[in-house]
Structure formats: C-alpha cells, structure tokens
Design a protein around this motif. Structure first.
Motif, short mmCIF file in Angstrom:
data_model
loop_
_atom_site.label_atom_id
_atom_site.label_comp_id
_atom_site.label_asym_id
_atom_site.label_seq_id
_atom_site.Cartn_x
_atom_site.Cartn_y
_atom_site.Cartn_z
N LEU A 147 0.81 -1.21 0.00
CA LEU A 147 0.00 0.00 0.00
C LEU A 147 0.85 1.27 0.00
O LEU A 147 0.39 2.33 -0.44
N GLU A 148 2.07 1.18 0.47
CA GLU A 148 2.97 2.33 0.36
C GLU A 148 3.27 2.63 -1.09
O GLU A 148 3.40 3.80 -1.49
N ALA A 149 3.38 1.56 -1.91
CA ALA A 149 3.68 1.75 -3.34
C ALA A 149 2.42 1.91 -4.17
O ALA A 149 2.42 2.62 -5.18
N CYS A 150 1.35 1.24 -3.77
CA CYS A 150 0.09 1.24 -4.54
C CYS A 150 -1.08 1.50 -3.59
O CYS A 150 -1.80 0.56 -3.23
N PRO A 151 -1.28 2.73 -3.17
CA PRO A 151 -2.28 3.03 -2.14
C PRO A 151 -3.72 2.73 -2.52
O PRO A 151 -4.58 2.65 -1.65
N ASP A 152 -4.01 2.58 -3.80
CA ASP A 152 -5.39 2.32 -4.23
C ASP A 152 -5.75 0.83 -4.22
O ASP A 152 -6.89 0.47 -4.48
N THR A 153 -4.77 -0.02 -3.94
CA THR A 153 -5.03 -1.45 -3.90
C THR A 153 -5.93 -1.80 -2.71
O THR A 153 -5.75 -1.28 -1.62
N ALA A 154 -6.90 -2.68 -2.94
CA ALA A 154 -7.81 -3.12 -1.87
C ALA A 154 -7.35 -4.47 -1.35
O ALA A 154 -7.24 -5.43 -2.11
N VAL A 155 -7.06 -4.56 -0.06
CA VAL A 155 -6.56 -5.79 0.54
C VAL A 155 -7.58 -6.36 1.52
O VAL A 155 -8.06 -5.66 2.41
N LEU A 156 -7.90 -7.63 1.33
CA LEU A 156 -8.75 -8.37 2.27
C LEU A 156 -7.89 -9.44 2.93
O LEU A 156 -7.33 -10.30 2.26
N MET A 157 -7.74 -9.36 4.25
CA MET A 157 -6.99 -10.38 4.98
C MET A 157 -7.86 -11.64 5.09
O MET A 157 -9.02 -11.56 5.52
N LEU A 158 -7.31 -12.76 4.68
CA LEU A 158 -8.04 -14.03 4.71
C LEU A 158 -7.14 -15.05 5.40
O LEU A 158 -6.15 -15.50 4.83
N THR A 159 -7.47 -15.41 6.64
CA THR A 159 -6.51 -16.14 7.46
C THR A 159 -7.19 -17.04 8.49
O THR A 159 -8.39 -16.92 8.74
N MET A 160 -6.40 -17.91 9.11
CA MET A 160 -6.87 -18.71 10.23
C MET A 160 -6.58 -18.02 11.56
O MET A 160 -7.00 -18.48 12.60
N ALA A 161 -5.85 -16.90 11.52
CA ALA A 161 -5.41 -16.22 12.74
C ALA A 161 -6.55 -15.38 13.31
O ALA A 161 -6.78 -14.24 12.90
N ASP A 162 -7.29 -15.93 14.27
CA ASP A 162 -8.42 -15.26 14.90
C ASP A 162 -7.92 -14.52 16.14
O ASP A 162 -8.08 -14.98 17.26
N ASP A 163 -7.31 -13.34 15.93
CA ASP A 163 -6.67 -12.63 17.03
C ASP A 163 -6.93 -11.13 16.88
O ASP A 163 -6.66 -10.55 15.83
N ASP A 164 -7.49 -10.51 17.93
CA ASP A 164 -7.86 -9.10 17.85
C ASP A 164 -6.67 -8.21 17.53
O ASP A 164 -6.80 -7.22 16.80
N ASP A 165 -5.50 -8.54 18.08
CA ASP A 165 -4.33 -7.70 17.86
C ASP A 165 -3.93 -7.73 16.39
O ASP A 165 -3.57 -6.70 15.80
N ILE A 166 -3.98 -8.91 15.77
CA ILE A 166 -3.64 -9.03 14.36
C ILE A 166 -4.65 -8.28 13.49
O ILE A 166 -4.29 -7.62 12.52
N VAL A 167 -5.94 -8.39 13.86
CA VAL A 167 -6.98 -7.67 13.12
C VAL A 167 -6.69 -6.17 13.13
O VAL A 167 -6.70 -5.51 12.09
N ALA A 168 -6.43 -5.63 14.32
CA ALA A 168 -6.18 -4.20 14.44
C ALA A 168 -4.95 -3.78 13.66
O ALA A 168 -4.96 -2.74 12.97
N LYS A 169 -3.88 -4.57 13.73
CA LYS A 169 -2.66 -4.23 12.99
C LYS A 169 -2.90 -4.27 11.49
O LYS A 169 -2.40 -3.42 10.74
N ALA A 170 -3.66 -5.26 11.04
CA ALA A 170 -3.95 -5.37 9.60
C ALA A 170 -4.76 -4.17 9.11
O ALA A 170 -4.46 -3.59 8.06
N LEU A 171 -5.77 -3.78 9.87
CA LEU A 171 -6.60 -2.65 9.47
C LEU A 171 -5.83 -1.35 9.56
O LEU A 171 -5.98 -0.46 8.70
N ASN A 172 -4.98 -1.22 10.56
CA ASN A 172 -4.14 -0.02 10.66
C ASN A 172 -3.11 0.03 9.54
O ASN A 172 -2.65 1.11 9.16
#
Length: 230
Positions: free
Chosen positions: A88-113
């Motif tokens: 996203l630093e190089a391509c800020p218009d790219t849309a990213v959806l995290m798709l994972t087995m990691a069910d962790d609030d901290d990871i969710v927050a870091k990904a969205l941030n």
C-alpha cells in the motif's frame, strides 16, 4: 454496520466499475487454486494471479498493479500485515482483504491499521469470501462476525498510524490507555475488559514501560498530547 452475506460490512462500496486484477496470496496451493477457480467465473474479475510468499506478493502486486488482494497473514518468509503495508505504500489504491486462520484481535487491528479493507477467517463460506472481495474492490470494508468490539473501539479512538511510542502497544494495551485516560480505576477497567485486577495491573506495568512513564497520570497526559485520546 450492516450484515452482508454473513459478515459484518461497513457501507461505502459502489458497484465495480471495471474488471479488476485479483492477487491471491497464500502458501497453500489448494487454497490459491480453489479461490482462483471461483474468481475466474466472476464478471468483475479480469485476471487472477497467485503468490506464495511476502516477497512474491509485493513483487507481483507492484509490478502488475493488482487491484484487489486476498492476503494470508502467516507466510513462509514473513507477515502478511507487513506485506500489506509495503504494497500500500507503493500502490495506495489497492484493496486488501486479509483471509486467514489467525483469529486474534491484535492481528486484526494491525492489519486494518496497515490499510487492509477487510478481515475474514478461512472457514468463511467461499461464496461469502468472493462477496467480500467484490465489496472491498468497490471501496467498501468487510469485517468477519468474530472481530471483537475491543478492536473496533481501539480503531475508532486511535489514529490510523500510531505515533511512537504508542505504536509499540497491543490492542488491549491501547484500550487500557483509553480507559485510564477516562479516569477509570483498575477495578473498572477489569470489569470492562472482563479480566482480573491483577491482569490489569500487570498489563498497565507493561504499558508504563513501553511509554517510559512512571504512573497512570503521565500515561494519560502523554496519550492526550499525542491525540490518542480526547
């Protein structure tokens, strides 16, 4: 928030205006191929590429200008959250959806941030995953139903990019900073977070160490000065 296709989705998406290039990032070939087969039948998808590592994902996304990315978190050479930030630093218009087995609030927050527009678990129904990718491609945001309220509270109160030293805090520690800045006692914080007072004391000590302060008053003032709380 409104429920869409079984996932919690924020309004804001519009119809996909032109076919999108989709990149699937996952170290499991079966996952990649399964999603690819489904996406190739979608009228809003122009092409589907694959990557199995952070470096492959960053190279492919930047070189081929991917419009939408399904990004795993745990990859052989690093972290999908870091890959998202680099892309996203190089391509800020790219849309990213995290798709994972990691069910962790901290990871969710870091990904969205880091800039991800959505977060779903891999056990989500495949049709819902396709719906979610289409939603983020159109500018919307999708969160799986198991994303906890603590994450949403922290994200609402904290700036998108946390300034040092607050960028060292976990989601739970940010919530503690918010509560103590509001004047809550340890007992009140414990009740709010549904943990013991001892746990709150231990986590507060960790917060003080990371912020390099000696007490809750200094922590609260530092947070207010940094715009973390108001």
């Amino acid at each position: 928030m409104i429920p869409v296709s079984g996932a919690w989705s924020f309004q804001g998406g519009t119809p996909v205006d032109e076919p999108k290039r989709v990149l699937i990032v996952d170290d499991h070939p079966v996952v990649r191929r399964g999603l690819k087969v489904m996406l190739e039948d979608e009228p809003w998808v122009s092409e589907v590429a694959e990557a199995a590592s952070v470096e492959e994902a960053v190279r492919e996304a930047i070189t081929c200008r991917s419009d939408v990315i399904a990004m795993d978190v745990v990859l052989p050479d690093g972290d999908g959250v870091d890959a998202t930030r680099r892309i996203l630093e190089a391509c800020p218009d790219t849309a990213v959806l995290m798709l994972t087995m990691a069910d962790d609030d901290d990871i969710v927050a870091k990904a969205l941030n880091a800039g991800a527009r959505g977060f779903l678990l891999k056990d989500t129904d495949p049709d819902m995953v396709i719906d979610a990718l289409r939603t983020v491609a159109s500018g919307g945001v999708v969160l799986g139903p198991r994303v906890g309220p603590t994450v949403l509270t922290a994200l609402r109160r904290a700036p998108a990019v946390l300034p040092p030293p607050f960028d060292q805090l976990t989601t739970r520690e940010l919530e503690i900073v918010n509560r103590l800045a509001m004047g809550d006692t340890n007992a009140q914080i414990a009740r709010h977070l549904n943990v013991s007072e001892k746990t709150v004391r231990n986590q507060m000590s960790a917060v003080f160490n990371k912020l390099n302060v000696s007490d809750r008053v200094q922590a609260a003032l530092l947070a207010r000065d940094a715009g973390i709380v108001r």
